[in-house]
Structures are given as structure tokens and as C-alpha cells.
Design a protein around this motif. Structure first.
Motif, PDB file in Angstrom:
ATOM      1  N   HIS A  68       0.859  -1.190   0.000  1.00  0.00           N
ATOM      2  CA  HIS A  68       0.000   0.000   0.000  1.00  0.00           C
ATOM      3  C   HIS A  68       0.887   1.229   0.000  1.00  0.00           C
ATOM      4  CE1 HIS A  68      -4.073  -1.629   0.505  1.00  0.00           C
ATOM      5  NE2 HIS A  68      -3.432  -2.659   1.041  1.00  0.00           N
ATOM      6  N   PRO A  69       0.516   2.367  -0.582  1.00  0.00           N
ATOM      7  CA  PRO A  69      -0.689   2.504  -1.387  1.00  0.00           C
ATOM      8  C   PRO A  69      -0.581   1.707  -2.682  1.00  0.00           C
ATOM      9  CG  PRO A  69       0.681   4.467  -1.582  1.00  0.00           C
ATOM     10  CD  PRO A  69       1.331   3.600  -0.553  1.00  0.00           C
ATOM     11  N   ARG A  70      -1.733   1.259  -3.183  1.00  0.00           N
ATOM     12  CA  ARG A  70      -1.779   0.491  -4.419  1.00  0.00           C
ATOM     13  C   ARG A  70      -1.249   1.326  -5.588  1.00  0.00           C
ATOM     14  NH1 ARG A  70      -2.261  -4.234  -2.424  1.00  0.00           N
ATOM     15  NH2 ARG A  70      -4.328  -4.972  -1.853  1.00  0.00           N
ATOM     16  N   PRO A  71      -0.717   0.670  -6.613  1.00  0.00           N
ATOM     17  CA  PRO A  71      -0.321   1.431  -7.796  1.00  0.00           C
ATOM     18  C   PRO A  71      -1.528   2.123  -8.420  1.00  0.00           C
ATOM     19  CG  PRO A  71       0.372  -0.882  -7.967  1.00  0.00           C
ATOM     20  CD  PRO A  71      -0.504  -0.776  -6.757  1.00  0.00           C
ATOM     21  N   LEU A  72      -1.247   3.221  -9.113  1.00  0.00           N
ATOM     22  CA  LEU A  72      -2.293   3.949  -9.829  1.00  0.00           C
ATOM     23  C   LEU A  72      -2.049   3.752 -11.328  1.00  0.00           C
ATOM     24  CD1 LEU A  72      -4.621   6.133  -9.455  1.00  0.00           C
ATOM     25  CD2 LEU A  72      -2.862   7.808 -10.034  1.00  0.00           C
ATOM     26  N   VAL A  73      -3.111   3.435 -12.051  1.00  0.00           N
ATOM     27  CA  VAL A  73      -3.017   3.265 -13.504  1.00  0.00           C
ATOM     28  C   VAL A  73      -3.744   4.448 -14.149  1.00  0.00           C
ATOM     29  CG1 VAL A  73      -3.574   1.774 -15.468  1.00  0.00           C
ATOM     30  CG2 VAL A  73      -2.977   0.758 -13.257  1.00  0.00           C
ATOM     31  N   ARG A 116      -8.827  13.444 -13.652  1.00  0.00           N
ATOM     32  CA  ARG A 116      -9.601  12.783 -12.599  1.00  0.00           C
ATOM     33  C   ARG A 116      -8.677  11.780 -11.915  1.00  0.00           C
ATOM     34  NH1 ARG A 116     -14.245  13.644  -9.719  1.00  0.00           N
ATOM     35  NH2 ARG A 116     -15.008  11.650  -8.980  1.00  0.00           N
ATOM     36  N   MET A 117      -7.973  12.260 -10.902  1.00  0.00           N
ATOM     37  CA  MET A 117      -7.092  11.381 -10.133  1.00  0.00           C
ATOM     38  C   MET A 117      -6.742  12.066  -8.818  1.00  0.00           C
ATOM     39  SD  MET A 117      -3.699  11.587 -12.394  1.00  0.00           S
ATOM     40  CE  MET A 117      -3.097  13.138 -12.962  1.00  0.00           C
ATOM     41  N   PRO A 118      -6.174  11.324  -7.862  1.00  0.00           N
ATOM     42  CA  PRO A 118      -5.893  11.948  -6.564  1.00  0.00           C
ATOM     43  C   PRO A 118      -4.968  13.150  -6.712  1.00  0.00           C
ATOM     44  CG  PRO A 118      -5.600   9.552  -6.470  1.00  0.00           C
ATOM     45  CD  PRO A 118      -5.817   9.909  -7.905  1.00  0.00           C
ATOM     46  N   GLU A 119      -5.233  14.192  -5.890  1.00  0.00           N
ATOM     47  CA  GLU A 119      -4.355  15.374  -5.879  1.00  0.00           C
ATOM     48  C   GLU A 119      -2.974  14.994  -5.380  1.00  0.00           C
ATOM     49  OE1 GLU A 119      -4.570  18.519  -6.758  1.00  0.00           O
ATOM     50  OE2 GLU A 119      -6.630  18.309  -7.498  1.00  0.00           O
ATOM     51  N   ASP A 120      -2.975  14.095  -4.363  1.00  0.00           N
ATOM     52  CA  ASP A 120      -1.707  13.753  -3.713  1.00  0.00           C
ATOM     53  C   ASP A 120      -1.266  12.352  -4.147  1.00  0.00           C
ATOM     54  OD1 ASP A 120       0.467  13.411  -2.138  1.00  0.00           O
ATOM     55  OD2 ASP A 120      -0.626  13.369  -0.227  1.00  0.00           O
ATOM     56  N   LEU A 121      -0.185  12.304  -4.882  1.00  0.00           N
ATOM     57  CA  LEU A 121       0.320  11.001  -5.341  1.00  0.00           C
ATOM     58  C   LEU A 121       1.636  10.654  -4.630  1.00  0.00           C
ATOM     59  CD1 LEU A 121      -0.372  11.295  -9.192  1.00  0.00           C
ATOM     60  CD2 LEU A 121      -1.711  10.054  -7.483  1.00  0.00           C
ATOM     61  N   SER A 122       1.845  11.237  -3.446  1.00  0.00           N
ATOM     62  CA  SER A 122       3.110  11.004  -2.740  1.00  0.00           C
ATOM     63  C   SER A 122       3.321   9.518  -2.528  1.00  0.00           C
ATOM     64  CB  SER A 122       3.100  11.676  -1.369  1.00  0.00           C
ATOM     65  OG  SER A 122       2.763  13.007  -1.508  1.00  0.00           O
ATOM     66  N   GLY A 123       4.497   9.068  -2.890  1.00  0.00           N
ATOM     67  CA  GLY A 123       4.861   7.671  -2.648  1.00  0.00           C
ATOM     68  C   GLY A 123       4.152   6.684  -3.553  1.00  0.00           C
ATOM     69  N   ARG A 124       3.462   7.176  -4.587  1.00  0.00           N
ATOM     70  CA  ARG A 124       2.710   6.240  -5.438  1.00  0.00           C
ATOM     71  C   ARG A 124       3.550   5.810  -6.643  1.00  0.00           C
ATOM     72  NH1 ARG A 124      -3.028   6.569  -4.389  1.00  0.00           N
ATOM     73  NH2 ARG A 124      -3.253   4.809  -5.791  1.00  0.00           N
ATOM     74  N   GLU A 148       4.642  16.220 -10.374  1.00  0.00           N
ATOM     75  CA  GLU A 148       4.276  17.405  -9.569  1.00  0.00           C
ATOM     76  C   GLU A 148       3.358  17.017  -8.423  1.00  0.00           C
ATOM     77  OE1 GLU A 148       2.363  20.354 -12.012  1.00  0.00           O
ATOM     78  OE2 GLU A 148       4.206  20.557 -13.193  1.00  0.00           O
ATOM     79  N   ARG A 149       2.495  16.026  -8.667  1.00  0.00           N
ATOM     80  CA  ARG A 149       1.559  15.608  -7.599  1.00  0.00           C
ATOM     81  C   ARG A 149       2.197  14.641  -6.607  1.00  0.00           C
ATOM     82  NH1 ARG A 149      -4.694  15.481  -9.568  1.00  0.00           N
ATOM     83  NH2 ARG A 149      -4.617  17.441 -10.692  1.00  0.00           N
ATOM     84  N   GLY A 150       3.462  14.284  -6.839  1.00  0.00           N
ATOM     85  CA  GLY A 150       4.183  13.499  -5.833  1.00  0.00           C
ATOM     86  C   GLY A 150       4.528  12.075  -6.228  1.00  0.00           C
ATOM     87  N   ALA A 151       4.101  11.634  -7.413  1.00  0.00           N
ATOM     88  CA  ALA A 151       4.435  10.255  -7.823  1.00  0.00           C
ATOM     89  C   ALA A 151       5.949  10.089  -7.799  1.00  0.00           C
ATOM     90  CB  ALA A 151       3.891   9.978  -9.219  1.00  0.00           C
TER      91      ALA A 151
END
Ligand code: URA
Length: 211
Positions: A68-73, A116-124, A148-151
Motif C-alpha cells: 500500500h498505497p496500491r499502484p495507480l493506472v 480525474r485522479m488523486p491530488e496527492d500522489l506522494s509515494g505512489r 508534480e503531484r508526488g508520484a
């Protein structure tokens, strides 16, 4: 940035049928889906996992599961949608975000028209899907937004790439945690920004022509 060209006879076979102008839309969609699953197998080589204790019918043991957090596609609309199921087949518990981007056919610049995706992608870890890495403009804009969103780890899965697009991405994304996974890097881009020999307009071949 790293690039990984998947060198496998099944990948080459499916790609050849996708390239063929006689391949109709239903066959194109099915083969694109199958090809993405093969690319996804390589693209997910570094997907993050954590240890888990389980008990088999025979003995306790230690295994792994996705962490966790799960990957984002993130498929880039519209053509990236044709790649979503092929990737989700391997990562069914991943979350999905959407990015609508369109290339201005005159300037070849990418414009974002929907997010349309999370604002915060820290650690994703993020897998971004777009069939054609042509000039690189769309993918670079998408990847910059994700970072920029943290990925902190972005893998772009593309069916085909141009040498010009790969070079531009390497120049503009130097030092960033980005990997491109593709079935092939073709000869060149033509004056209309199409990959040669390529496969034509991926969105049109998946979904038909829109005016
Ligand atoms: N987009 C496509 O769909 N095809 C190309 O060859 C280049 C960009």
C-alpha cells in the motif's frame, strides 16, 4: 529515464498484425489488449511488494503481496483507454485515474482537457498508458503532472515509440524516476507527427474516426 523494448516473438507477432492496415477495429482492440498484457508483465517487474505470512495446507511460509498505497493506472484519453483492461488484468487491485489530453495537430502541443485522479500522489507508483510515443509532448506533460503531484515512480507503457520521441523524453525527463516500456522503437516521425512505419492513428484504429 530508462527505456525497455520488450523483445519477444509473441510481442512482435501481435504488433505486426496491429500494424497491418487490413486489421479491422474489433481485431485491433483485442490484439492491443493482449499486447498490453505482455508489456505489463515487463512493466510491473519493479512493482512494490511487502512480505506476508501465510499458511499453506502443508506449512507456514512467507510470501509477498502488493504493498500500500496500491499502484495507480492512468490511461490518457482517448486511445489509452484501449490499454486499460490489458494492464488491469495483471494489477486488478490497482486504482485508476484518468487524464484527457489532446494533441493540437498544427502545433503538435499537448493540451489537458480533463483530470480525474488523486491530488496527492506522494509515494505512489504510477503506470501511464498511451499507445503512441510520437513527439513525446503528451507523455511528457502527463508525466510532469504526475511527478508534480508526488508520484515517485512512473512507468509509461506504450505500444510503439519513435526515436525522436524517446530522445525528447530522455532530454526533458533526465534524472526523473521514469521508465518507458514499449514493443518497438520505429524508424522515425513523419512531417505530420506520425510514427513510420507505425500503425496509423491508434485512437481511430481502436474506436473509429471522429471528426
Ligand atoms: N498518434 C497516433 O495515433 N499515431 C501516430 O503515429 C502518432 C501519434
Amino acid at each position: 529515464m530508462r527505456i525497455h523494448v520488450v523483445d519477444h516473438p509473441l510481442v512482435a507477432h501481435k504488433l505486426t498484425t496491429l500494424r497491418d492496415e487490413r486489421t479491422d477495429s474489433p481485431t485491433f482492440r483485442r490484439l492491443a489488449d493482449e499486447l498490453v498484457t505482455l508489456l505489463a508483465y515487463e512493466a510491473t517487474r519493479d512493482v512494490r511488494t511487502e512480505q506476508v505470512d501465510i499458511v499453506t495446507p502443508v506449512a507456514p511460509t512467507i510470501g509477498v503481496r502488493l504493498s500500500h498505497p496500491r499502484p495507480l493506472v492512468v490511461p490518457i484519453l482517448r486511445a489509452g483507454l484501449g490499454m486499460l483492461e490489458g494492464l488491469m488484468r495483471l494489477l486488478p487491485t490497482a486504482e485508476v485515474g484518468f487524464l484527457g489530453m489532446i494533441r493540437d495537430e498544427q502545433t503538435l502541443q499537448a493540451k489537458t482537457y480533463a483530470t480525474r485522479m488523486p491530488e496527492d500522489l506522494s509515494g505512489r507508483q504510477v503506470y501511464v498508458l498511451d499507445p503512441m510515443l510520437a513527439t513525446g509532448g503528451t507523455l511528457i506533460a502527463a508525466i510532469e503532472l504526475l511527478i508534480e503531484r508526488g508520484a515517485d515512480d512512473v512507468t509509461a507503457v506504450v505500444l510503439l515509440a519513435s526515436p525522436e520521441g524517446v530522445e525528447t523524453m530522455e532530454r526533458q525527463l533526465t534524472g526523473l524516476p521514469v521508465t518507458v516500456v514499449t514493443a518497438a522503437v520505429d524508424e522515425r516521425l513523419n512531417e505530420h507527427g506520425y510514427i513510420v512505419p507505425g500503425l496509423g492513428d491508434a485512437g481511430d484504429r481502436l474506436y473509429g474516426t471522429v471528426g
